[in-house]
Design an enzyme around this catalytic site. Structure first.
Site, PDB file in Angstrom:
ATOM      1  N   ASN A   8       0.752  -1.144   0.050  1.00 19.80           N
ATOM      2  CA  ASN A   8       0.112   0.057  -0.111  1.00 19.80           C
ATOM      3  C   ASN A   8       0.925   0.979   0.010  1.00 19.80           C
ATOM      4  OD1 ASN A   8      -1.555   2.223   1.065  1.00 19.80           O
ATOM      5  ND2 ASN A   8      -3.279   0.754   1.759  1.00 19.80           N
ATOM      6  N   ASP A  10      -0.033   4.390  -0.206  1.00 24.58           N
ATOM      7  CA  ASP A  10      -0.788   5.565   0.323  1.00 24.58           C
ATOM      8  C   ASP A  10       0.117   6.824   0.844  1.00 24.58           C
ATOM      9  OD1 ASP A  10      -3.365   4.845  -0.631  1.00 24.58           O
ATOM     10  OD2 ASP A  10      -3.818   3.821   1.227  1.00 24.58           O
ATOM     11  N   HIS A  11       0.949   6.046   1.774  1.00 24.19           N
ATOM     12  CA  HIS A  11       1.929   7.039   2.642  1.00 24.19           C
ATOM     13  C   HIS A  11       2.999   7.798   2.024  1.00 24.19           C
ATOM     14  CE1 HIS A  11      -1.135   6.790   5.621  1.00 24.19           C
ATOM     15  NE2 HIS A  11      -0.981   5.576   5.808  1.00 24.19           N
ATOM     16  N   ARG A  19       3.619  18.866   1.598  1.00 28.67           N
ATOM     17  CA  ARG A  19       4.127  20.177   0.950  1.00 28.67           C
ATOM     18  C   ARG A  19       3.521  20.423  -0.282  1.00 28.67           C
ATOM     19  NH1 ARG A  19       9.215  21.808   2.944  1.00 28.67           N
ATOM     20  NH2 ARG A  19       8.773  21.485   5.298  1.00 28.67           N
ATOM     21  N   HIS A  44      -5.672   3.478  -1.302  1.00 26.46           N
ATOM     22  CA  HIS A  44      -7.035   3.843  -0.907  1.00 26.46           C
ATOM     23  C   HIS A  44      -7.384   5.236  -1.201  1.00 26.46           C
ATOM     24  CE1 HIS A  44      -9.841   3.957   2.956  1.00 26.46           C
ATOM     25  NE2 HIS A  44     -10.373   4.348   2.119  1.00 26.46           N
ATOM     26  N   ARG A  46      -9.499   7.863  -0.818  1.00 29.73           N
ATOM     27  CA  ARG A  46     -10.543   8.124   0.278  1.00 29.73           C
ATOM     28  C   ARG A  46     -11.289   9.507  -0.093  1.00 29.73           C
ATOM     29  NH1 ARG A  46      -9.138   6.185   5.765  1.00 29.73           N
ATOM     30  NH2 ARG A  46     -10.927   7.425   6.300  1.00 29.73           N
ATOM     31  N   ARG A  50      -6.967  12.476   1.155  1.00 34.60           N
ATOM     32  CA  ARG A  50      -5.840  12.949   1.834  1.00 34.60           C
ATOM     33  C   ARG A  50      -4.567  12.295   1.337  1.00 34.60           C
ATOM     34  NH1 ARG A  50      -7.468   9.876   7.589  1.00 34.60           N
ATOM     35  NH2 ARG A  50      -9.548  10.690   6.936  1.00 34.60           N
ATOM     36  N   HIS A  51      -4.533  11.128   0.732  1.00 39.26           N
ATOM     37  CA  HIS A  51      -3.201  10.651   0.266  1.00 39.26           C
ATOM     38  C   HIS A  51      -3.277  10.599  -1.332  1.00 39.26           C
ATOM     39  CE1 HIS A  51      -5.417   6.843   1.712  1.00 39.26           C
ATOM     40  NE2 HIS A  51      -5.276   7.290   3.202  1.00 39.26           N
ATOM     41  N   GLU A  71      -8.844   0.188  -2.530  1.00 41.43           N
ATOM     42  CA  GLU A  71      -9.768   0.183  -1.501  1.00 41.43           C
ATOM     43  C   GLU A  71     -10.431   1.122  -1.570  1.00 41.43           C
ATOM     44  OE1 GLU A  71      -7.063   0.507   1.716  1.00 41.43           O
ATOM     45  OE2 GLU A  71      -6.029  -1.318   1.546  1.00 41.43           O
ATOM     46  N   THR A 101      -7.389   6.419  10.317  1.00 36.33           N
ATOM     47  CA  THR A 101      -6.958   5.121   9.491  1.00 36.33           C
ATOM     48  C   THR A 101      -8.217   4.146   9.530  1.00 36.33           C
ATOM     49  OG1 THR A 101      -5.580   3.441   8.550  1.00 36.33           O
ATOM     50  CG2 THR A 101      -5.584   3.887  10.772  1.00 36.33           C
ATOM     51  N   THR A 102      -8.444   3.515   8.626  1.00 40.53           N
ATOM     52  CA  THR A 102      -9.563   2.558   8.715  1.00 40.53           C
ATOM     53  C   THR A 102      -9.553   1.624  10.010  1.00 40.53           C
ATOM     54  OG1 THR A 102      -9.123   2.053   6.470  1.00 40.53           O
ATOM     55  CG2 THR A 102     -10.878   0.534   7.354  1.00 40.53           C
ATOM     56  N   GLU A 152     -10.901  -9.790   3.106  1.00 42.08           N
ATOM     57  CA  GLU A 152      -9.521  -9.217   3.853  1.00 42.08           C
ATOM     58  C   GLU A 152      -9.751  -9.104   5.347  1.00 42.08           C
ATOM     59  OE1 GLU A 152      -7.073  -6.551   1.805  1.00 42.08           O
ATOM     60  OE2 GLU A 152      -6.281  -5.901   4.061  1.00 42.08           O
ATOM     61  N   HIS A 191      -3.210  -4.737   7.982  1.00 46.71           N
ATOM     62  CA  HIS A 191      -3.397  -3.479   8.870  1.00 46.71           C
ATOM     63  C   HIS A 191      -2.693  -3.691   9.904  1.00 46.71           C
ATOM     64  CE1 HIS A 191      -5.696   0.347   9.230  1.00 46.71           C
ATOM     65  NE2 HIS A 191      -5.383   0.252  10.448  1.00 46.71           N
ATOM     66  N   GLY A 192      -1.698  -2.853  10.078  1.00 40.68           N
ATOM     67  CA  GLY A 192      -0.700  -2.746  11.194  1.00 40.68           C
ATOM     68  C   GLY A 192       0.391  -3.848  11.239  1.00 40.68           C
ATOM     69  N   GLY A 213       1.154  -1.334   4.312  1.00 37.38           N
ATOM     70  CA  GLY A 213       1.536  -0.171   3.978  1.00 37.38           C
ATOM     71  C   GLY A 213       2.393   0.790   4.844  1.00 37.38           C
ATOM     72  N   HIS A 214       1.670   1.325   5.820  1.00 42.45           N
ATOM     73  CA  HIS A 214       2.232   2.363   6.569  1.00 42.45           C
ATOM     74  C   HIS A 214       3.716   1.947   7.228  1.00 42.45           C
ATOM     75  CE1 HIS A 214       3.030   4.652  10.500  1.00 42.45           C
ATOM     76  NE2 HIS A 214       2.290   5.664   9.848  1.00 42.45           N
TER      77      HIS A 214
HETATM   78  N1  PXP Z   1      -5.889  -3.250   4.396  1.00 39.53           N
HETATM   79  C1  PXP Z   1      -6.814  -2.578   4.334  1.00 39.53           C
HETATM   80  C2  PXP Z   1      -8.184  -2.755   3.914  1.00 39.53           C
HETATM   81  C3  PXP Z   1      -6.653  -1.126   4.794  1.00 39.53           C
HETATM   82  O1  PXP Z   1      -7.567  -0.131   4.927  1.00 39.53           O
HETATM   83  C4  PXP Z   1      -5.416  -0.916   5.196  1.00 39.53           C
HETATM   84  C5  PXP Z   1      -4.840   0.778   5.556  1.00 39.53           C
HETATM   85  O2  PXP Z   1      -5.168   1.455   4.452  1.00 39.53           O
HETATM   86  C6  PXP Z   1      -4.141  -1.856   5.048  1.00 39.53           C
HETATM   87  C7  PXP Z   1      -4.694  -3.125   4.663  1.00 39.53           C
HETATM   88  C8  PXP Z   1      -2.714  -1.455   5.347  1.00 39.53           C
HETATM   89  O3  PXP Z   1      -2.436  -1.102   6.541  1.00 39.53           O
HETATM   90  P1  PXP Z   1      -1.231  -0.511   7.172  1.00 39.53           P
HETATM   91  O4  PXP Z   1      -0.947   0.829   6.563  1.00 39.53           O
HETATM   92  O5  PXP Z   1      -1.454  -0.406   8.524  1.00 39.53           O
HETATM   93  O6  PXP Z   1      -0.091  -1.819   6.826  1.00 39.53           O
END
Ligand code: PXP
Length: 240
Positions: A8, A10-11, A19, A44, A46, A50-51, A71, A101-102, A152, A191-192, A213-214
């Protein structure tokens, strides 16, 4: 079964947007992920952009050879965007404007009537639909009734626990993955997830994909994105 890593990005866009210019470019990150052996790109889009933004999605869809997992919230706007772009997969997520975040899984059971036409229009367009749900039997059964080919499983609760307290949550994830697979639904998770907590999740044999992602983008500050993706893939492979 091999375990795919969806990265992911996004970040990368979050840092760019801080910036308002073009650096760092999300598409440059996509090329690094391709190079590093990532199996897919997840974004994602949104409601508040935002990203990742619409132009990023345009570029992504035309420039990567990797499968794209979009997403999306279950809204008319996102449905129209998904149908226009036809990504490989669309993962329906709950979205609250005020959240950072979600925060939790989709209530696939409670929202059956809202989700059913969206899922079927995505499926009719040839898009692989995934539902981002808590690892609960009722949600898997709801996904089955919605004819979702993929779920998921939300690993957020697992990821936030101390290592010594993870066993119960890990079992919930393993049981949910087994139940999904038994019913012909392909289970993914995300996630996480980090280098420190990914291995027990990656060891759940039915899981086919992790979306991360993050942590990968954050770790890239220290070791570079290519190494961050490579190390995550190696940890995932070590679990199989
Ligand atoms: N899966 C889904 C459905 C998510 O919404 C996210 C966060 O956008 C992730 C995975 C990835 O999570 P993380 O950024 O914490 O790795």
């Amino acid at each position: 079964m091999t375990l795919r890593l969806g990265v992911n990005i996004d970040h990368v866009a979050t840092i760019r947007n801080a910036r308002g210019g073009e650096h760092p470019e999300p598409m440059r990150a996509v090329r690094v992920v391709e190079q590093a052996g990532g199996d897919g790109i997840t974004v994602h889009l949104r409601e508040d952009r935002r990203h990742i933004r619409d132009l990023d999605l345009d570029a992504l869809m035309s420039e990567t050879r990797l499968p794209v997992n979009l997403e999306m919230a279950a809204t008319d706007e996102m449905l129209a965007i998904a149908l226009r772009h036809r990504p490989h997969a669309a993962c329906i997520v709950p979205e609250k404007r005020e959240e950072r975040t979600t925060e939790g899984g989709l209530d696939a059971r409670g929202q059956h009537n809202h989700l059913a036409p969206i899922v079927s229009r995505l499926l009719d367009a040839g898009i692989r639909v995934s539902l981002f749900i808590e690892p609960e039997p009722a949600q898997i059964e709801a996904a089955l009734r919605l004819h979702a080919p993929v779920v998921e499983l939300h690993t957020g609760r697992y990821a936030h626990l101390a290592e010594t307290d993870r066993a119960v949550e890990l079992k919930r994830l393993a049981d949910a993955a087994a139940l999904a697979a038994k019913n012909g639904i392909e289970p993914h998770a995300g996630h996480g997830l980090t280098f420190d907590n990914v291995v027990p999740v990656a060891a759940i044999p039915q899981l086919a994909e992790l979306n991360i992602g993050h942590f990968l983008v954050g770790e890239a500050i220290f070791i570079g994105l290519e190494e961050s993706v490579r190390r995550m893939k190696a940890l995932m492979e070590s679990a199989r």
